[in-house]
Scaffold this active site. Structure first.
Site, mmCIF file in Angstrom:
data_model
loop_
_atom_site.group_PDB
_atom_site.id
_atom_site.type_symbol
_atom_site.label_atom_id
_atom_site.label_comp_id
_atom_site.label_asym_id
_atom_site.label_seq_id
_atom_site.Cartn_x
_atom_site.Cartn_y
_atom_site.Cartn_z
ATOM 1 C CB ILE A 126 3.524 -6.389 28.095
ATOM 2 C CG1 ILE A 126 2.334 -6.882 28.947
ATOM 3 C CG2 ILE A 126 3.827 -4.933 28.383
ATOM 4 C CD1 ILE A 126 2.623 -6.879 30.443
ATOM 5 C CG HIS A 128 7.785 -7.397 24.785
ATOM 6 N ND1 HIS A 128 6.728 -6.513 24.664
ATOM 7 C CD2 HIS A 128 8.562 -6.906 25.784
ATOM 8 C CE1 HIS A 128 6.874 -5.528 25.538
ATOM 9 N NE2 HIS A 128 7.977 -5.749 26.233
ATOM 10 C CE1 TYR A 129 7.675 -9.614 32.694
ATOM 11 C CE2 TYR A 129 5.317 -10.046 32.588
ATOM 12 C CZ TYR A 129 6.494 -9.994 33.309
ATOM 13 O OH TYR A 129 6.493 -10.333 34.636
ATOM 14 C CE1 TYR A 130 0.984 -12.773 30.996
ATOM 15 C CE2 TYR A 130 1.352 -10.504 30.287
ATOM 16 C CZ TYR A 130 0.795 -11.418 31.170
ATOM 17 O OH TYR A 130 0.053 -10.962 32.233
ATOM 18 C CE LYS A 133 8.591 -12.952 34.169
ATOM 19 N NZ LYS A 133 9.694 -13.266 35.115
#
Length: 216
Positions: A126, A128-130, A133
């Site tokens: 993930i 892209h999520y990190y 953030k």
């Protein structure tokens, strides 16, 4: 302190709203996306407003008016694709930072992710999520707001213990109940030792209050 909770219908958001309701230091305003969510909150005596993180920044400014602090705990969720992550977890967060400044809020507490500040330790599945953030956190750090960035480990639905481990950089992986994340977020609002800094959070052996006071 009047606090706007962005993402108030999420799992951590619900815990934060509940804790703020029971805290005589604060009053809470909950921001949600849907009319039925707002109605449910109002039935429970919560001031609720409707605004969409994918909509205009002005609607978030309006939601934040009169609030001294903003807590951002919204997310696109694990079932959506990278496009929604960019629109909610990154752009939605940045819009909220801009809106908080425009509305005159002073405090901003961001719920991020463990080691989001350290690219070398991002979860490969993930990324892209990190990335979302990481960059929303960096934009918050560059803002004029008195910020705190809380970076919890794996999120659990079990009952909180009230005991945590926090540090500016935790090498270890770990998890933490959502209830304890909410406790840390709410306590951070007024704990000056957390102002203008971010930290990783997992379950531990120290009370929330002591862990925040001893954060170095």
């Amino acid at each position: 302190m009047k606090v706007l909770v962005v993402g108030a219908n999420g799992q951590i958001g619900k815990q934060i709203v509940k804790q703020l309701q029971n805290n005589d230091q604060h009053t809470v305003r909950a921001m949600v996306r849907k009319e039925e969510q707002a109605e449910e909150l109002k039935k429970n005596g919560v001031d609720a407003v409707i605004a969409n993180l994918e909509g205009s920044k002005n609607s978030i400014v309006k939601a934040a008016k009169g609030c001294e602090a903003v807590i951002f705990t919204a997310g696109s969720g694990g079932s959506t694709g990278p496009d929604k992550t960019l629109l909610v977890d990154l752009d939605g967060a940045v819009k909220t930072i801009e809106a908080a400044e425009e509305a005159g809020a002073e405090r901003f507490v961001m719920v991020s992710a463990l080691q989001a500040n350290n690219r070398e330790n991002w979860n490969e599945k993930i990324r892209h999520y990190y990335a979302a953030k990481h960059y929303s956190d960096r934009i918050l750090e560059a803002s004029n707001l008195s910020y705190t960035i809380v970076r919890p480990g794996g999120l659990l639905n079990e009952e909180g213990t009230g005991k945590v481990k926090i540090a500016g950089n935790l090498d270890e992986r770990g998890s933490v109940p959502r209830e304890d994340v909410a406790k840390v977020v709410v306590a951070s609002l007024t704990e000056e030792n957390t102002f203008k800094r971010g930290f990783d959070l997992v379950s531990g052996e120290t009370t929330v209050a002591d862990a925040l006071k001893n954060l170095s």
